[in-house]
Write an enzyme that holds these catalytic residues in place. Sequence first.
Site, PDB file in Angstrom:
ATOM      1  N   CYS A  95      20.547  15.851   8.333  1.00 42.69           N
ATOM      2  CA  CYS A  95      21.396  16.868   8.972  1.00 42.69           C
ATOM      3  C   CYS A  95      20.985  18.306   8.620  1.00 42.69           C
ATOM      4  CB  CYS A  95      22.862  16.597   8.652  1.00 42.69           C
ATOM      5  SG  CYS A  95      23.930  17.360   9.864  1.00 42.69           S
ATOM      6  N   ARG A 120      30.700  21.924  18.209  1.00 40.30           N
ATOM      7  CA  ARG A 120      30.208  21.004  17.182  1.00 40.30           C
ATOM      8  C   ARG A 120      29.989  19.648  17.834  1.00 40.30           C
ATOM      9  NH1 ARG A 120      29.978  23.131  12.366  1.00 40.30           N
ATOM     10  NH2 ARG A 120      29.157  21.207  11.515  1.00 40.30           N
ATOM     11  N   HIS A 154      24.833  10.768   9.243  1.00 41.34           N
ATOM     12  CA  HIS A 154      25.516  10.620   7.958  1.00 41.34           C
ATOM     13  C   HIS A 154      26.163   9.236   7.897  1.00 41.34           C
ATOM     14  CE1 HIS A 154      25.470  14.938   7.019  1.00 41.34           C
ATOM     15  NE2 HIS A 154      25.873  15.176   8.246  1.00 41.34           N
TER      16      HIS A 154
HETATM   17  N1  GLN Z   1      25.356  23.265   8.802  1.00 43.29           N
HETATM   18  C1  GLN Z   1      24.587  22.479   9.770  1.00 43.29           C
HETATM   19  C2  GLN Z   1      25.319  22.394  11.129  1.00 43.29           C
HETATM   20  O1  GLN Z   1      26.508  22.584  11.190  1.00 43.29           O
HETATM   21  C3  GLN Z   1      24.356  21.072   9.246  1.00 43.29           C
HETATM   22  C4  GLN Z   1      25.661  20.317   9.039  1.00 43.29           C
HETATM   23  C5  GLN Z   1      25.491  19.019   8.273  1.00 43.29           C
HETATM   24  O2  GLN Z   1      24.634  18.904   7.361  1.00 43.29           O
HETATM   25  N2  GLN Z   1      26.367  18.040   8.615  1.00 43.29           N
HETATM   26  O3  GLN Z   1      24.673  22.119  12.123  1.00 43.29           O
END
Ligand code: GLN
Length: 255
Positions: free
Chosen positions: A103, A137, A203
Amino acid sequence: NPCLLEGWQMTEVRICHLYPNHMNIYGDRGNISVLTKRLQWRGYSSSVTNVGIGDKFSPDDFDLCYLGGGQDKDQNLIAFDLAEKAPAIRSAADDGVSFLWVCGGIQLAGKRYVDASGSELLGVGILDLETIAGTERLIGDIAIRSSVDGREFTVVGYENHIGQTYLGSDSRPLGKVLHGYGNNSFDQVEGAVQQRVIGTYLHGPLLPKNPDLADLILTWALEHRISESVSLEKLDDNFAVNAHKRAVSRAGLKR
Ligand code: GLN
């Protein structure tokens, strides 16, 4: 376990855990336990070295390099230090060290990450990609179909990222999205693979439910350590396979 009866191999697989105190959301550090246990169950030993801000990263010291996920603020906290380590990290990738960066990790493995505040973080450049924060998101269960090194397998997990990642010509996707968003919710692919580097948004933590992917990463690490091809003994992965199947069906896919 019959593998243990064959006696212990003397090979120690050396794992680097980068920024464990800063880059560990969604329990991503659980991936390290899966890697070390799957080696131990086969009679291999392993070492895990935490490498944080200000610590030295020596490319010759490791066979596997792991980086977990993090919020934008965590990525900003480590970005300067990571840029200092970048040349050594690139030479490790060029030397065939096995990488799993998750990620926030895949984003920093690329050329750059423009985060949600618009600040541009330099990546280390071990994956040919770049990431730009989007407006929404990308969150939810995800399942992808992977084909890497002649191995075909499904990978399941959970994604939560604002970053939209676009691959360049030198890296190929880890897999095709079966359910979920993936790198950017347009091109229906997820993750990136280049040399023995894998970046992914998944994840969970990722590896407990994905033994095929864990064993690919471990095969690469062992091949780097002993400089010859390796085929790992099968393990009794009943629990992992059942958990994987449940995740696949929860993603609305047939088993
Ligand atoms: N901060 C990054 C995003 O929001 C990665 C997030 C994460 O590692 N889940 O895209």
